[in-house]
Design a protein around this motif. Structure first.
Motif, mmCIF file in Angstrom:
data_model
loop_
_atom_site.group_PDB
_atom_site.id
_atom_site.type_symbol
_atom_site.label_atom_id
_atom_site.label_comp_id
_atom_site.label_asym_id
_atom_site.label_seq_id
_atom_site.Cartn_x
_atom_site.Cartn_y
_atom_site.Cartn_z
ATOM 1 N N SER A 93 0.842 -1.202 0.000
ATOM 2 C CA SER A 93 0.000 0.000 0.000
ATOM 3 C C SER A 93 0.877 1.252 0.000
ATOM 4 C CB SER A 93 -0.892 -0.009 1.247
ATOM 5 O OG SER A 93 -1.519 1.246 1.422
ATOM 6 N N PRO A 94 0.360 2.368 -0.533
ATOM 7 C CA PRO A 94 1.115 3.626 -0.414
ATOM 8 C C PRO A 94 1.259 4.085 1.032
ATOM 9 C CG PRO A 94 -1.070 4.017 -1.332
ATOM 10 C CD PRO A 94 -0.863 2.540 -1.311
ATOM 11 N N PHE A 95 0.452 3.529 1.923
ATOM 12 C CA PHE A 95 0.592 3.828 3.349
ATOM 13 C C PHE A 95 1.602 2.865 3.953
ATOM 14 C CE2 PHE A 95 -3.726 5.065 2.142
ATOM 15 C CZ PHE A 95 -3.723 6.411 2.528
ATOM 16 N N ASN A 142 5.058 6.844 -12.237
ATOM 17 C CA ASN A 142 3.990 6.344 -11.363
ATOM 18 C C ASN A 142 4.525 6.114 -9.952
ATOM 19 O OD1 ASN A 142 5.514 4.049 -11.946
ATOM 20 N ND2 ASN A 142 3.982 3.190 -13.313
ATOM 21 N N SER A 143 5.495 6.919 -9.582
ATOM 22 C CA SER A 143 6.160 6.789 -8.289
ATOM 23 C C SER A 143 5.231 7.122 -7.130
ATOM 24 C CB SER A 143 7.365 7.741 -8.262
ATOM 25 O OG SER A 143 7.843 7.940 -6.958
ATOM 26 N N ASN A 144 5.564 6.578 -5.950
ATOM 27 C CA ASN A 144 4.819 6.933 -4.745
ATOM 28 C C ASN A 144 4.999 8.405 -4.390
ATOM 29 O OD1 ASN A 144 3.107 5.567 -2.720
ATOM 30 N ND2 ASN A 144 4.583 6.431 -1.281
ATOM 31 N N VAL A 145 6.003 9.052 -4.990
ATOM 32 C CA VAL A 145 6.199 10.492 -4.775
ATOM 33 C C VAL A 145 4.981 11.278 -5.252
ATOM 34 C CG1 VAL A 145 7.569 12.504 -5.504
ATOM 35 C CG2 VAL A 145 8.721 10.403 -4.795
ATOM 36 N N GLY A 146 4.303 10.779 -6.296
ATOM 37 C CA GLY A 146 3.075 11.449 -6.747
ATOM 38 C C GLY A 146 2.017 11.427 -5.668
ATOM 39 N N PHE A 147 1.876 10.307 -4.987
ATOM 40 C CA PHE A 147 0.955 10.163 -3.856
ATOM 41 C C PHE A 147 1.326 11.152 -2.751
ATOM 42 C CE2 PHE A 147 0.495 8.127 0.346
ATOM 43 C CZ PHE A 147 -0.861 7.855 0.390
ATOM 44 N N VAL A 150 0.626 17.555 -9.874
ATOM 45 C CA VAL A 150 1.354 16.327 -10.186
ATOM 46 C C VAL A 150 1.092 15.968 -11.647
ATOM 47 C CG1 VAL A 150 1.621 13.873 -9.661
ATOM 48 C CG2 VAL A 150 1.185 15.501 -7.806
ATOM 49 N N ILE A 151 2.168 15.879 -12.431
ATOM 50 C CA ILE A 151 2.076 15.484 -13.832
ATOM 51 C C ILE A 151 2.524 14.031 -13.934
ATOM 52 C CG2 ILE A 151 2.975 15.888 -16.161
ATOM 53 C CD1 ILE A 151 3.294 18.845 -15.407
ATOM 54 N N THR A 152 1.637 13.153 -14.411
ATOM 55 C CA THR A 152 1.930 11.721 -14.451
ATOM 56 C C THR A 152 2.089 11.244 -15.894
ATOM 57 O OG1 THR A 152 -0.311 10.830 -14.645
ATOM 58 C CG2 THR A 152 0.398 11.508 -12.461
ATOM 59 N N PHE A 153 2.911 10.207 -16.053
ATOM 60 C CA PHE A 153 3.139 9.618 -17.373
ATOM 61 C C PHE A 153 2.700 8.146 -17.441
ATOM 62 C CE2 PHE A 153 6.130 13.099 -16.919
ATOM 63 C CZ PHE A 153 6.014 13.765 -18.131
ATOM 64 N N GLY A 154 2.840 7.400 -16.356
ATOM 65 C CA GLY A 154 2.508 5.979 -16.350
ATOM 66 C C GLY A 154 1.209 5.695 -15.629
ATOM 67 N N HIS A 174 -2.372 4.251 -9.287
ATOM 68 C CA HIS A 174 -3.680 4.274 -8.614
ATOM 69 C C HIS A 174 -4.235 5.688 -8.494
ATOM 70 C CE1 HIS A 174 -0.667 4.765 -5.415
ATOM 71 N NE2 HIS A 174 -1.567 5.453 -4.778
ATOM 72 N N TYR A 175 -3.378 6.713 -8.628
ATOM 73 C CA TYR A 175 -3.869 8.087 -8.489
ATOM 74 C C TYR A 175 -4.098 8.774 -9.836
ATOM 75 C CZ TYR A 175 1.254 8.664 -8.662
ATOM 76 O OH TYR A 175 2.591 8.571 -8.994
ATOM 77 N N ARG A 176 -3.684 8.145 -10.928
ATOM 78 C CA ARG A 176 -3.893 8.728 -12.252
ATOM 79 C C ARG A 176 -5.369 8.647 -12.642
ATOM 80 N NH1 ARG A 176 -0.603 9.070 -17.267
ATOM 81 N NH2 ARG A 176 -2.028 9.076 -19.037
ATOM 82 N N GLY A 177 -5.852 9.678 -13.326
ATOM 83 C CA GLY A 177 -7.211 9.653 -13.848
ATOM 84 C C GLY A 177 -8.295 9.802 -12.796
#
Length: 465
Positions: free
Chosen positions: A160-162, A362-367, A376-380, A383-386
């Motif tokens: 989990s991201p947690f 898609n790193s946890n850094v985005g979270f 946050v600009i995502t490429f891959g 779970h947080y994209r879209g």
């Protein structure tokens, strides 16, 4: 043919096998029937030594399947059609990149061997209600995913991201899920107050989300590491580890660690910057979830070209991957005029807090950046994209416009809070990977079983009335 409740894919390493043995024993104590798919000769030995008999050795059974060069293309097309695989070549990319293997045909034959062997096992030996595996990029892992999905309900278990929690998912790519209707419904005041307080606690702690101690992941020379090196040399065949990879893992990256320092420069006060965290090289998050952007140095160069005047791009190695990145790659990045490679042990939370925007594959850094309501600009795929809180890139031609939007974009705090609450409620103890302390394996196996059964809404003990 036997029918079981659970079929587990057991990883190659001895530690992973021992953890899975604990899970299998615990589930059977509770009245659930299980079958294990071992992925190495060493795994088979450990399962036997533990007194288990309901398992197979996938590695051994795949050796019985021979595919000639003349039949290879035919078998590829057959597998893609029967198992719903878009392109077999992408399924071997992780192993090809990690182990630097040039002969793709050998990897494809191994993958097909695993796939066809599993199909035979699931048709002749066992059927299962649930096929369970961790999110990983190994050839046998991909094969298990496709064979499992075809023959039953397929469940992923991932970190989990947690911190110190896991999640389970039916998502075809193993992503942590959040229902759109639940997201749009928002939170009541009580739940919102709880999660916002929890987010502030995470920001205060600034914990790195690393599964093993840095002393174990970074290339320090210690007695423990030397013992592991010789143990891996002894068992490299049974655990499917190429000799070159073992030497690279232990020694080449040790020297890279020291040489890489010449490329680092410290952040400057009052410098306007955006932040890009480097992924662990050959991570399956890149090679399966972000194939168009898997070449990180290329992506960094493109971002640097489109940055507005006055911005610096701060790039940081993953703290658990120091020494893994080729010096040639770091040298290339260093030469970009508006890019700064910062020391890898700087805490990401500190870089996020002062950044203007954050770029992630898609790193946890985005979270983590969402906790600060950063653009946050995502490429891959992630779970947080879209989910309405990030700016997502699918075509690099759109990047200049996305960066322009990011200069004024701020994700909604209510929507971020709702997402975090839903993700938190979908996360369970124990930690996402078996921790190194073997004395805790049994305890964590019990907790894992509690969490899995809770996720699947199954009784904690099947034998209880």
């Amino acid at each position: 043919m036997d029918k079981v409740d659970f079929c587990f894919l057991v990883g190659e390493t001895a530690h992973s096998v021992k953890f899975n043995i604990g899970i299998l024993n615990e589930l059977e104590k509770r009245g659930y029937s299980c079958f294990a798919v071992a992925t190495s000769d060493e795994g088979e030995r450990l399962l036997k030594d533990a007194g288990l008999s309901n398992f197979c050795n996938l590695e051994k059974q795949s050796r019985e399947i021979s595919i000639s060069d003349n039949d290879l293309e035919k078998k590829i097309r057959e597998a893609e059609k029967d198992f719903g695989i878009s392109n077999v070549r992408t399924e071997v990319l992780t192993e090809k990149t990690l182990f630097e293997k040039k002969d793709e045909d050998i990897l494809i034959k191994r993958f097909l061997g695993y796939l066809f062997a599993l199909e035979k096992i699931f048709h002749e030996k066992i059927s299962a209600e649930y096929f369970v595996q961790g999110v990983a990029g190994s050839l046998n892992g991909f094969a298990f995913r496709y064979a499992g999905r075809k023959n039953g309900q397929h469940v992923y278990g991932g970190a989990s991201p947690f911190k110190d929690m896991i999640y389970f998912s039916f998502h075809p790519e193993g992503l942590l899920e959040a229902n759109d209707d639940d997201i749009n419904a928002g939170l009541n005041d009580k739940d919102k107050e709880f999660i916002l307080k929890y987010i502030e606690e995470l920001k205060d702690k600034k914990d790195r989300r690393i599964f093993l101690p840095l002393v174990d992941t970074n290339p320090h020379i210690t007695i423990k590491r030397i013992k592991i090196f010789f143990r891996m040399l002894k068992k490299y065949k049974s655990e499917q580890l190429p000799l070159f990879f073992i030497f690279k893992f232990f020694w080449i990256k040790y020297f890279r660690k020291f040489l890489a320092r010449i490329f680092y420069t410290n952040p400057k006060n009052n410098e306007k910057y955006v932040y890009f965290p480097l992924h662990f090289p050959a991570d399956s998050q890149l090679t399966t979830m972000a194939i168009p952007f898997a070449s990180q140095e290329f992506l960094i160069e493109v971002i640097s070209r489109y940055l507005p005047y006055g911005y610096k791009l701060y790039v940081k190695e993953h703290p658990a991957a120091i020494g893994w990145f080729p010096l040639k790659m770091l040298s290339f990045i260093k030469k970009l005029s508006n890019v700064r490679i910062v020391p890898p042990l700087i805490n990401s939370y500190d870089l996020i807090k002062k950044s203007e925007m954050v770029f992630v594959i898609n790193s946890n850094v985005g979270f983590e950046a969402l906790m600060y309501q950063k653009p946050v600009i995502t490429f891959g795929k992630s779970h947080y994209r879209g989910k309405g809180v990030t700016l997502d890139v699918t075509d690099l031609y759109d990047l200049p416009e996305v960066i322009k939007r990011a200069e004024t974009f701020k994700p909604s705090l209510d929507r971020v809070a709702t997402l975090f609450f839903l993700w938190f409620k979908s996360s369970f103890p124990p930690p996402g990977l078996p921790i190194p302390d073997e004395s805790l394996l049994g305890k964590n196996a019990i907790i894992y079983c509690d969490s899995l059964l809770k996720y699947l809404k199954m009784p904690g003990d099947k034998k209880s009335p």
